[in-house]
Design an enzyme around this catalytic site. Structure first.
Site, mmCIF file in Angstrom:
data_model
loop_
_atom_site.group_PDB
_atom_site.id
_atom_site.type_symbol
_atom_site.label_atom_id
_atom_site.label_comp_id
_atom_site.label_asym_id
_atom_site.label_seq_id
_atom_site.Cartn_x
_atom_site.Cartn_y
_atom_site.Cartn_z
ATOM 1 N N ARG A 71 0.848 -1.200 0.000
ATOM 2 C CA ARG A 71 0.000 0.000 0.000
ATOM 3 C C ARG A 71 0.880 1.246 0.000
ATOM 4 O O ARG A 71 2.079 1.189 0.291
ATOM 5 C CB ARG A 71 -0.916 0.013 1.237
ATOM 6 C CG ARG A 71 -0.142 0.077 2.522
ATOM 7 C CD ARG A 71 -0.976 0.402 3.742
ATOM 8 N NE ARG A 71 -0.182 0.190 4.957
ATOM 9 C CZ ARG A 71 0.748 1.011 5.407
ATOM 10 N NH1 ARG A 71 1.035 2.121 4.753
ATOM 11 N NH2 ARG A 71 1.421 0.728 6.507
ATOM 12 N N GLY A 72 0.277 2.380 -0.269
ATOM 13 C CA GLY A 72 0.997 3.637 -0.157
ATOM 14 C C GLY A 72 1.259 3.970 1.299
ATOM 15 O O GLY A 72 0.645 3.423 2.209
ATOM 16 N N THR A 76 2.410 1.684 9.930
ATOM 17 C CA THR A 76 1.294 1.892 10.852
ATOM 18 C C THR A 76 1.085 0.625 11.670
ATOM 19 O O THR A 76 1.738 -0.392 11.437
ATOM 20 C CB THR A 76 -0.001 2.313 10.121
ATOM 21 O OG1 THR A 76 -0.924 2.826 11.096
ATOM 22 C CG2 THR A 76 -0.647 1.150 9.381
ATOM 23 N N HIS A 78 -1.860 -2.118 13.291
ATOM 24 C CA HIS A 78 -3.227 -2.643 13.328
ATOM 25 C C HIS A 78 -3.364 -3.537 14.546
ATOM 26 O O HIS A 78 -2.438 -4.301 14.866
ATOM 27 C CB HIS A 78 -3.542 -3.472 12.078
ATOM 28 C CG HIS A 78 -3.458 -2.710 10.798
ATOM 29 N ND1 HIS A 78 -4.162 -1.550 10.571
ATOM 30 C CD2 HIS A 78 -2.751 -2.949 9.659
ATOM 31 C CE1 HIS A 78 -3.896 -1.107 9.355
ATOM 32 N NE2 HIS A 78 -3.041 -1.933 8.786
ATOM 33 N N LEU A 139 -4.748 5.927 6.433
ATOM 34 C CA LEU A 139 -5.266 5.608 5.108
ATOM 35 C C LEU A 139 -4.112 5.238 4.183
ATOM 36 O O LEU A 139 -3.089 5.919 4.168
ATOM 37 C CB LEU A 139 -5.997 6.846 4.586
ATOM 38 C CG LEU A 139 -6.975 6.701 3.449
ATOM 39 C CD1 LEU A 139 -8.086 7.723 3.619
ATOM 40 C CD2 LEU A 139 -6.276 6.953 2.122
ATOM 41 N N GLY A 140 -4.261 4.155 3.453
ATOM 42 C CA GLY A 140 -3.240 3.751 2.486
ATOM 43 C C GLY A 140 -3.871 2.902 1.403
ATOM 44 O O GLY A 140 -4.629 1.974 1.689
ATOM 45 N N ALA A 153 -7.980 2.562 8.314
ATOM 46 C CA ALA A 153 -8.002 1.945 9.646
ATOM 47 C C ALA A 153 -8.407 3.016 10.653
ATOM 48 O O ALA A 153 -7.676 3.984 10.869
ATOM 49 C CB ALA A 153 -6.626 1.377 9.979
ATOM 50 N N CYS A 169 3.089 6.556 10.371
ATOM 51 C CA CYS A 169 3.056 7.137 9.029
ATOM 52 C C CYS A 169 4.291 7.988 8.741
ATOM 53 O O CYS A 169 4.257 8.895 7.905
ATOM 54 C CB CYS A 169 1.774 7.930 8.815
ATOM 55 S SG CYS A 169 0.310 6.932 9.097
#
Length: 214
Positions: A71-72, A76, A78, A139-140, A153, A169
């Site tokens: 992902r970009g 991060t 989770h 966000l990615g 997320a 990030c």
């Protein structure tokens, strides 16, 4: 077939890697007739490094695995109590650009938080959604064959301590927050339907179907 229809899957609590693999396989296999899907999931504790991720932003991972993602964005975290929403959309069919999708996802979160009395905003210099200076949603995305995967997320009711083991990030000292700080009773189970409803509203209310949890 209603090409505009979106299927919504509630996947529960899952390890990151099998879901990531399934998301890639879905995207690789899809064609013009494949319906778009939204996957709702919580993950077991994991740090994921985005494509732009630098090793120095992972400070002290300890016993939490670090997994490379395509992902970009940067690193991060989770974990349980965080609602992850993967958006598997045919952008060409929905006439959406990548920037438009990012804005749409950020607005989905802003609108959802507003329903709980939480005022939030996106930032031009750092994708995601913030309450004051603190980040509440990461966000990615990745786009392949004109289709999106990965997603967002939203921190709801989780242990935020693992974020202290990284520069979230890629921002040193970035403070994180979560919905529970304003709404103590909130859970991913109660927020997820609101998140989906707000996303569908911004997509102009396409037909949709919740699939039974497997």
């Amino acid at each position: 077939m209603q090409h505009n229809k979106i299927l919504i899957r509630q996947l529960g609590l899952q390890p990151y890697e099998p879901i990531s693999q399934a998301m890639h396989e879905f995207t690789d296999a899809r064609d013009e007739d494949t319906l778009d899907e939204i996957w709702l999931v919580e993950h077991h504790p994991v740090f994921t490094q985005g494509q732009a991720g630098k090793a120095e932003h992972v400070l002290v991972p300890g016993d939490i695995p670090v997994i490379q993602s395509d992902r970009g964005g940067q690193v991060t975290y989770h974990g349980p109590g965080q609602q992850v929403m993967y958006v598997l959309l045919n952008l060409k069919r929905r006439k959406l650009g990548v920037r438009e999708l990012v804005t749409l996802l950020e607005q989905t979160v802003v609108n959802t938080l507003a329903e709980y009395g939480i005022e939030s905003h996106p930032r031009a210099d750092a994708p995601g959604v913030y309450v004051g200076d603190r980040k509440i949603c990461s966000l990615g995305l990745r786009i392949r064959k004109g289709c999106s995967f990965h997603g967002l997320a939203l921190n709801i009711a989780m242990d935020l301590a693992p974020f202290l083991r990284i520069n979230p990030c890629g921002y040193a000292g970035m403070e994180m927050t979560q919905m529970r700080q304003w709404q103590p009773e909130v859970t991913p189970e109660t927020v997820a339907p609101r998140l989906v409803a707000n996303l569908l509203a911004l997509l102009n209310h396409p037909p949709h179907e919740y699939l039974p949890q497997q």
